[in-house]
Design a protein around this motif. Structure first.
Motif, short mmCIF file in Angstrom:
data_model
loop_
_atom_site.label_atom_id
_atom_site.label_comp_id
_atom_site.label_asym_id
_atom_site.label_seq_id
_atom_site.Cartn_x
_atom_site.Cartn_y
_atom_site.Cartn_z
N ILE A 13 0.83 -1.19 0.00
CA ILE A 13 0.00 0.00 0.00
C ILE A 13 0.87 1.25 0.00
O ILE A 13 0.57 2.24 -0.68
N LEU A 14 1.98 1.21 0.74
CA LEU A 14 2.87 2.36 0.79
C LEU A 14 3.46 2.66 -0.59
O LEU A 14 3.58 3.83 -0.98
N SER A 15 3.83 1.63 -1.33
CA SER A 15 4.39 1.85 -2.66
C SER A 15 3.37 2.52 -3.57
O SER A 15 3.72 3.40 -4.38
N LEU A 16 2.10 2.14 -3.43
CA LEU A 16 1.05 2.79 -4.21
C LEU A 16 0.87 4.24 -3.79
O LEU A 16 0.67 5.14 -4.62
N ALA A 17 0.94 4.48 -2.47
CA ALA A 17 0.78 5.84 -1.96
C ALA A 17 1.92 6.74 -2.40
O ALA A 17 1.70 7.93 -2.69
N VAL A 18 3.15 6.20 -2.46
CA VAL A 18 4.28 7.00 -2.96
C VAL A 18 4.04 7.36 -4.43
O VAL A 18 4.34 8.48 -4.86
N GLY A 19 3.49 6.42 -5.18
CA GLY A 19 3.17 6.71 -6.57
C GLY A 19 2.13 7.81 -6.71
O GLY A 19 2.29 8.74 -7.51
N THR A 20 1.05 7.73 -5.93
CA THR A 20 0.03 8.77 -6.01
C THR A 20 0.55 10.10 -5.44
O THR A 20 0.10 11.17 -5.85
N ALA A 128 -7.66 -5.61 0.42
CA ALA A 128 -8.39 -5.27 1.65
C ALA A 128 -9.41 -6.34 1.99
O ALA A 128 -9.98 -6.98 1.10
N PRO A 129 -9.68 -6.56 3.28
CA PRO A 129 -10.74 -7.49 3.68
C PRO A 129 -12.11 -6.92 3.34
O PRO A 129 -12.25 -5.71 3.16
N PRO A 130 -13.14 -7.77 3.24
CA PRO A 130 -14.48 -7.29 2.92
C PRO A 130 -14.94 -6.22 3.91
O PRO A 130 -14.69 -6.30 5.10
N GLY A 131 -15.61 -5.19 3.37
CA GLY A 131 -16.12 -4.12 4.21
C GLY A 131 -15.13 -3.00 4.47
O GLY A 131 -15.48 -2.00 5.09
N LYS A 132 -13.89 -3.17 3.99
CA LYS A 132 -12.89 -2.13 4.22
C LYS A 132 -12.24 -1.65 2.93
O LYS A 132 -11.19 -1.03 2.95
N GLN A 133 -12.91 -1.96 1.80
CA GLN A 133 -12.35 -1.53 0.52
C GLN A 133 -12.31 -0.01 0.40
O GLN A 133 -11.39 0.56 -0.19
N GLY A 134 -13.33 0.66 0.96
CA GLY A 134 -13.36 2.12 0.91
C GLY A 134 -12.15 2.72 1.59
O GLY A 134 -11.56 3.68 1.11
N ARG A 135 -11.78 2.16 2.73
CA ARG A 135 -10.61 2.67 3.45
C ARG A 135 -9.33 2.39 2.67
O ARG A 135 -8.40 3.21 2.67
N ALA A 136 -9.28 1.22 2.01
CA ALA A 136 -8.08 0.90 1.23
C ALA A 136 -7.91 1.88 0.08
O ALA A 136 -6.81 2.37 -0.18
N VAL A 137 -9.02 2.19 -0.60
CA VAL A 137 -8.96 3.18 -1.67
C VAL A 137 -8.59 4.55 -1.08
O VAL A 137 -7.84 5.31 -1.69
N GLY A 138 -9.10 4.83 0.12
CA GLY A 138 -8.73 6.07 0.78
C GLY A 138 -7.24 6.17 1.05
O GLY A 138 -6.66 7.26 0.97
N HIS A 139 -6.60 5.03 1.37
CA HIS A 139 -5.15 5.04 1.59
C HIS A 139 -4.41 5.41 0.31
O HIS A 139 -3.37 6.09 0.36
N VAL A 140 -4.92 4.95 -0.84
CA VAL A 140 -4.30 5.33 -2.10
C VAL A 140 -4.42 6.83 -2.30
O VAL A 140 -3.47 7.50 -2.74
N PHE A 141 -5.59 7.39 -1.96
CA PHE A 141 -5.78 8.83 -2.09
C PHE A 141 -4.93 9.60 -1.08
O PHE A 141 -4.71 10.81 -1.26
N THR A 142 -4.44 8.92 -0.04
CA THR A 142 -3.59 9.59 0.94
C THR A 142 -2.35 10.17 0.28
O THR A 142 -1.89 11.27 0.63
N GLY A 143 -1.79 9.44 -0.69
CA GLY A 143 -0.63 9.97 -1.40
C GLY A 143 -0.94 11.28 -2.09
O GLY A 143 -0.14 12.22 -2.08
N LEU A 144 -2.14 11.35 -2.67
CA LEU A 144 -2.57 12.59 -3.33
C LEU A 144 -2.73 13.72 -2.33
O LEU A 144 -2.31 14.85 -2.57
N THR A 145 -3.33 13.41 -1.19
CA THR A 145 -3.56 14.46 -0.19
C THR A 145 -2.26 14.92 0.46
O THR A 145 -2.06 16.12 0.68
N VAL A 146 -1.36 13.97 0.76
CA VAL A 146 -0.08 14.35 1.35
C VAL A 146 0.74 15.18 0.35
O VAL A 146 1.53 16.04 0.75
#
Length: 398
Positions: A13-20, A128-146
């Motif tokens: 997830i961190l590698s994806l966030a660095v990319g975003t 991500a486990p079921p029910g937490k996909q939204g948060r996982a996608v949010g982590h990807v957007f974290t790179g954009l926000t940071v």
């Protein structure tokens, strides 16, 4: 299809966030660099607004075309190839010596943006486990926000005191780092040889897809109407010192971090309420910015609140993934095509107001109006979906 779990999911997830983070820094840095670019290339700020639009148009054109080109590649290899492309085009763009040549390189840099961002969201959701996909996608957007807390403000600082060219050399270097991290940290997945171009093109036969894309263009266009010109507005209307502009961009970025985090949690709980709430937030905060612009402390608070407008991004990403069927890559990419079309629309509308002599406050009023149209379209689309579902249920009963 879920990807095979990596040795360390957090590093993946961190590698994806660095990319975003690299993508977000490259995209949003230009807004803060417009005054420096204008001086460097001998142009006006409204003219340089077209540089922002050139990148956005590259995203819009590239999202469907690149998604089709990589239909059968593994998602890991797709992300690695496109991140390398993003790095090289940003680095080569520093050689530009005219608006036209810089627009060309910004256009090329934007071609892979949609598939990069969309593919990252799909990979994160698959881990991500079921029910937490939204948060996982949010982590990807974290790179954009940071990127808006650190990347874009630092680029603005470097542009003001050294050159905008240094800013984009740094963006390219971060993108190369992201490529290396993806190579080492992402789980391997098999090429999608059974997936055809027709599977992806089937997406555009779905009416709800077009509704969602329209909602993104209008809903996010309001934010870009202000963000594109916020540096110039603060300098010329609020009369803040030039050294404070990176701090204001960081404040906007902090608001984005908070907004993305809160929005991703709300999406997992109630997607409809989260989306409506994000729209209302956009309309209110854009209006507040227009009113507060002449005064330092009120506009400082407004800039922070405006960061929360990014909550609409993860909501629309999840919505597209829900209605896309098997065309997940295309849907995820098109969300960012629409997001960057919103970028172009916002920059264009803001430029019209400025060129017509209305003043920078009207970027806020215009943005609020665009966001209000987005909310109306979202409500209409939701009602249309309910009618379609009711019709299908009656047909099945008969």
């Amino acid at each position: 299809m879920r990807m095979k779990a990596p040795v360390n999911p957090n590093l993946a997830i961190l590698s994806l966030a660095v990319g975003t983070f690299a993508i977000g820094s490259g995209e949003f840095a230009m807004m803060g660099l417009l005054p420096d670019v204008a001086r460097s290339l001998g142009a006006t700020i409204p003219q340089c607004g077209n540089i922002v639009s050139a990148y956005a148009i590259g995203v819009v054109i590239g999202a469907p075309l690149v998604s089709l080109a990589v239909t059968r590649l593994s998602r890991k290899h797709t992300l690695m190839i496109l991140m390398t492309w993003f790095a090289l085009t940003n680095i080569l763009g520093t050689l530009a010596h005219s608006i036209w040549s810089l627009e060309f390189w910004r256009f090329l840099a934007g071609l892979g943006h949609g598939t990069l961002f969309g593919g990252s969201a799909l990979v994160a959701a698959s881990l991500a486990p079921p029910g937490k996909q939204g948060r996982a996608v949010g982590h990807v957007f974290t790179g954009l926000t940071v990127a808006n807390v650190i990347g874009a403000p630092f680029a603005t600082f470097a542009g003001a005191y050294v050159s905008w060219r240094l800013s984009y050399l740094i963006v390219g270097a971060i993108a190369l780092l992201a490529t290396l991290m993806m190579t080492l940290c992402l789980p391997s997945d098999a090429p999608r040889r059974g997936h055809s171009i027709l599977n992806e093109l089937d997406l555009f036969r779905r009416r709800q897809i077009w509704y969602v894309l329209g909602v993104v263009m209008l809903g996010c266009g309001g934010m870009f109407c202000v963000y594109t010109y916020v540096s110039a507005a603060l300098l010329h209307v609020t009369h803040v010192p030039a050294w404070s502009i990176p701090l204001y961009l960081s404040l906007w970025g902090i608001g984005m971090v908070v907004g993305a985090y809160a929005g991703s949690i709300a999406i997992d709980r109630n997607p409809f309420a989260a989306t409506v709430g994000a729209f209302i937030w956009n309309i209110v905060t854009l209006s507040v910015f227009a009113l507060a612009l002449p005064w330092v402390w009120p506009v400082t608070g407004a800039v922070f609140l405006l960061g929360g407008t990014i909550a609409l991004g993860p909501a629309m990403q999840m919505r597209l993934m829900a209605v896309a069927g098997e065309a997940q890559t295309m849907a995820a990419s098109m969300n960012h095509a629409a997001f960057n079309m919103a970028n172009a629309i916002g920059a264009w509308v803001g430029a019209i107001f400025l060129a017509s002599g209305f003043g920078y406050a009207w970027t806020g009023w215009g943005g609020a109006a665009i966001a209000a149209l987005g909310l109306l379209l979202f409500l209409f689309a939701t009602a249309a979906e309910k009618r379609d579902m009711a019709r299908e249920q009656r047909t099945e009963t008969v």
